[in-house]
Scaffold this motif. Structure first.
Motif, PDB file in Angstrom:
ATOM      1  N   GLU A  99       0.770  -1.028  -0.099  1.00 53.35           N
ATOM      2  CA  GLU A  99       0.179   0.251   0.257  1.00 53.35           C
ATOM      3  C   GLU A  99       1.276   1.382  -0.055  1.00 53.35           C
ATOM      4  OE1 GLU A  99      -2.629  -0.639   2.777  1.00 53.35           O
ATOM      5  OE2 GLU A  99      -4.032  -1.646   2.789  1.00 53.35           O
ATOM      6  N   SER A 100       1.997   1.398   0.702  1.00 54.03           N
ATOM      7  CA  SER A 100       3.289   2.438   0.214  1.00 54.03           C
ATOM      8  C   SER A 100       3.446   2.807  -0.627  1.00 54.03           C
ATOM      9  CB  SER A 100       3.772   1.952   1.589  1.00 54.03           C
ATOM     10  OG  SER A 100       3.698   1.884   3.150  1.00 54.03           O
ATOM     11  N   LEU A 101       3.687   0.948  -1.716  1.00 52.15           N
ATOM     12  CA  LEU A 101       4.617   1.164  -2.332  1.00 52.15           C
ATOM     13  C   LEU A 101       3.482   2.335  -3.414  1.00 52.15           C
ATOM     14  CD1 LEU A 101       6.515  -1.472  -3.141  1.00 52.15           C
ATOM     15  CD2 LEU A 101       7.607   0.879  -3.175  1.00 52.15           C
ATOM     16  N   ILE A 102       2.317   2.332  -3.143  1.00 53.25           N
ATOM     17  CA  ILE A 102       0.972   2.061  -4.637  1.00 53.25           C
ATOM     18  C   ILE A 102       0.877   3.864  -4.022  1.00 53.25           C
ATOM     19  CG2 ILE A 102      -1.553   1.777  -4.737  1.00 53.25           C
ATOM     20  CD1 ILE A 102      -1.435  -1.030  -4.325  1.00 53.25           C
ATOM     21  N   LYS A 103       1.153   3.859  -2.843  1.00 50.88           N
ATOM     22  CA  LYS A 103       0.922   6.024  -2.176  1.00 50.88           C
ATOM     23  C   LYS A 103       1.855   6.722  -3.201  1.00 50.88           C
ATOM     24  CE  LYS A 103       0.104   8.312   1.295  1.00 50.88           C
ATOM     25  NZ  LYS A 103       0.372   8.641   2.550  1.00 50.88           N
ATOM     26  N   GLU A 104       3.194   5.917  -2.610  1.00 47.25           N
ATOM     27  CA  GLU A 104       3.963   6.497  -3.271  1.00 47.25           C
ATOM     28  C   GLU A 104       4.680   7.114  -4.729  1.00 47.25           C
ATOM     29  OE1 GLU A 104       6.454   8.326  -1.510  1.00 47.25           O
ATOM     30  OE2 GLU A 104       5.699   8.506   0.188  1.00 47.25           O
ATOM     31  N   CYS A 105       3.970   6.000  -6.123  1.00 49.23           N
ATOM     32  CA  CYS A 105       4.104   5.721  -6.968  1.00 49.23           C
ATOM     33  C   CYS A 105       2.727   6.359  -7.975  1.00 49.23           C
ATOM     34  CB  CYS A 105       4.461   4.537  -7.621  1.00 49.23           C
ATOM     35  SG  CYS A 105       6.522   4.031  -6.592  1.00 49.23           S
ATOM     36  N   GLY A 106       1.732   5.657  -6.743  1.00 50.85           N
ATOM     37  CA  GLY A 106       0.366   6.006  -8.199  1.00 50.85           C
ATOM     38  C   GLY A 106      -0.138   5.491  -9.023  1.00 50.85           C
ATOM     39  N   VAL A 107       0.063   3.933  -9.064  1.00 51.50           N
ATOM     40  CA  VAL A 107       0.068   2.640  -9.471  1.00 51.50           C
ATOM     41  C   VAL A 107      -0.655   1.583  -8.767  1.00 51.50           C
ATOM     42  CG1 VAL A 107       1.749   3.906 -11.603  1.00 51.50           C
ATOM     43  CG2 VAL A 107       2.140   2.315  -9.492  1.00 51.50           C
ATOM     44  N   GLU A 108      -1.280   0.997  -9.423  1.00 55.27           N
ATOM     45  CA  GLU A 108      -1.956  -0.177  -9.231  1.00 55.27           C
ATOM     46  C   GLU A 108      -0.242  -1.454  -9.302  1.00 55.27           C
ATOM     47  OE1 GLU A 108      -4.083  -0.800  -6.935  1.00 55.27           O
ATOM     48  OE2 GLU A 108      -4.819   0.475  -6.329  1.00 55.27           O
ATOM     49  N   ILE A 109      -0.876  -2.119  -8.200  1.00 54.38           N
ATOM     50  CA  ILE A 109       0.357  -3.832  -8.106  1.00 54.38           C
ATOM     51  C   ILE A 109      -0.453  -4.670  -8.658  1.00 54.38           C
ATOM     52  CG2 ILE A 109       2.356  -4.315  -7.252  1.00 54.38           C
ATOM     53  CD1 ILE A 109       2.646  -2.094  -5.225  1.00 54.38           C
ATOM     54  N   ASP A 110       0.469  -5.385 -10.156  1.00 58.22           N
ATOM     55  CA  ASP A 110       0.179  -6.387 -10.213  1.00 58.22           C
ATOM     56  C   ASP A 110       1.637  -7.419 -10.089  1.00 58.22           C
ATOM     57  OD1 ASP A 110      -0.513  -8.937 -11.859  1.00 58.22           O
ATOM     58  OD2 ASP A 110      -0.861  -8.050 -13.650  1.00 58.22           O
ATOM     59  N   ILE A 111       1.897  -8.526  -9.194  1.00 56.77           N
ATOM     60  CA  ILE A 111       2.456  -9.468  -8.891  1.00 56.77           C
ATOM     61  C   ILE A 111       3.062 -10.036  -9.780  1.00 56.77           C
ATOM     62  CG2 ILE A 111       3.546 -10.500  -7.182  1.00 56.77           C
ATOM     63  CD1 ILE A 111       1.646  -9.256  -5.518  1.00 56.77           C
ATOM     64  N   LEU A 112       1.962 -10.544 -10.301  1.00 54.31           N
ATOM     65  CA  LEU A 112       2.044 -11.424 -11.373  1.00 54.31           C
ATOM     66  C   LEU A 112       2.776 -11.320 -12.707  1.00 54.31           C
ATOM     67  CD1 LEU A 112      -0.892 -14.043 -10.912  1.00 54.31           C
ATOM     68  CD2 LEU A 112       1.409 -14.220 -10.468  1.00 54.31           C
ATOM     69  N   SER A 113       2.349 -10.266 -13.246  1.00 55.88           N
ATOM     70  CA  SER A 113       3.133  -9.428 -14.225  1.00 55.88           C
ATOM     71  C   SER A 113       4.685  -8.619 -14.086  1.00 55.88           C
ATOM     72  CB  SER A 113       2.301  -8.046 -14.268  1.00 55.88           C
ATOM     73  OG  SER A 113       2.290  -7.852 -15.749  1.00 55.88           O
ATOM     74  N   LEU A 114       4.725  -8.279 -12.959  1.00 56.85           N
ATOM     75  CA  LEU A 114       6.277  -8.398 -12.867  1.00 56.85           C
ATOM     76  C   LEU A 114       7.247  -9.000 -12.620  1.00 56.85           C
ATOM     77  CD1 LEU A 114       5.278  -5.617  -9.323  1.00 56.85           C
ATOM     78  CD2 LEU A 114       5.446  -4.976 -12.302  1.00 56.85           C
ATOM     79  N   GLU A 115       6.904 -10.579 -12.323  1.00 55.24           N
ATOM     80  CA  GLU A 115       7.441 -11.981 -11.898  1.00 55.24           C
ATOM     81  C   GLU A 115       8.108 -11.976 -13.821  1.00 55.24           C
ATOM     82  OE1 GLU A 115       4.958 -14.626  -9.992  1.00 55.24           O
ATOM     83  OE2 GLU A 115       5.461 -14.092  -8.583  1.00 55.24           O
TER      84      GLU A 115
END
Length: 274
Positions: A99-115
């Motif tokens: 949640e902190s990274l989402i707030k700082e970067c202003g984007v949603e996180i798709d962990i599967l895609s990042l892998e």
């Protein structure tokens, strides 16, 4: 062919520069295109001393860039590989960090895609080497120790990286799966040198001609601080050099098989016998 973002883990500047400069030459030889080079300093052992969100934010933004531009991040050192794996694991398990990274970067996180946004260089290097014109196993008759991070033991077995390197180079490779103690140089140099010396001389005493590593910290500790390791161990021998994997591979090409081309003079333990 797919192009890559080359990640330069600049944790120990001199050691990482030696690795990355050799890797760039090798990638050019193998015609593996690089879109750009990104510099970060990655070592999770320092996290107790730095702010986690700020540390991971740079890595997260790089993964997002690779995802958005349809590139993959090419990792040349094992520390970077482990740091990305730990980061993705933390994203899965730690809601507050996510949640902190989402707030700082202003984007949603798709962990599967990042892998799917990164690849360890040896995984593509060996395939590319199969189609290259190489000197015929010029390392035939040499025996080396390959020191790999303990966390990569399963990967080493499943990827058959050791078998592949042996087939291409002619080397006899003895694997040693160890923790890297280079980070201790920042907090307890006496202990760092003692632990590093124990690992270094264990490999030396196995009768190898040199030591091979993909870990910048291992090279920094065992080569750049070789004299300190010798003193810590009470030994009087300091002859077995450390090499990075691209140096061994570049020696297979006629035009790069020289001490100057391989930057051997930048080593503290000169690879004289090679």
């Amino acid at each position: 062919m797919e192009s890559f973002i080359l990640l330069h883990n600049n944790l120990y500047p001199k050691s990482s520069h030696l690795l990355i400069s050799n890797f760039k030459v090798l990638l050019e030889k193998l015609q593996i295109p690089i879109e750009k080079t990104q510099t970060l300093a990655l070592e999770g052992k320092f996290l107790p001393f730095i702010e986690r969100v700020k540390y991971y934010q740079k890595l997260f933004l790089l993964l997002l860039e690779a995802q958005e531009t349809n590139h993959k991040i090419l990792l040349c050192d094992s520390q970077s590989l482990l740091e990305i794996k730990r980061f993705l694991k933390a994203l899965y398990e730690e809601t507050e960090l996510r949640e902190s990274l989402i707030k700082e970067c202003g984007v949603e996180i798709d962990i599967l895609s990042l892998e799917n946004c990164f690849v360890f260089a040896p995984e593509i290097m060996l395939n590319a080497l199969k189609d290259s014109h190489l000197k015929s196993k010029c390392w035939q008759g040499f025996k080396c120790a390959l020191i790999l991070d303990r966390e990569l033991e399963t990967w080493a077995i499943e990827s058959q990286i050791i078998v592949g390197l042996e087939e291409i180079t002619g080397l006899k490779i003895m694997p040693f799966f160890k923790e890297s103690y280079a980070y201790l140089m920042q907090v307890n140099q006496v202990l760092a040198y003692k632990m590093g010396a124990a690992d270094y001389y264990e490999m030396v005493d196995s009768g190898v001609d040199f030591i091979l590593t993909p870990n910048i910290g291992n090279f920094e500790l065992m080569d750049q601080n070789a004299v300190e390791l010798k003193i810590a161990s009470g030994r009087d021998d300091l002859e077995i050099p450390l090499l990075f994997i691209p140096q061994v591979i570049l020696a297979l090409f006629e035009e790069t098989a020289s001490c100057n081309a391989l930057q051997f003079k930048e080593h503290k333990i000169l690879p004289r016998m090679l």
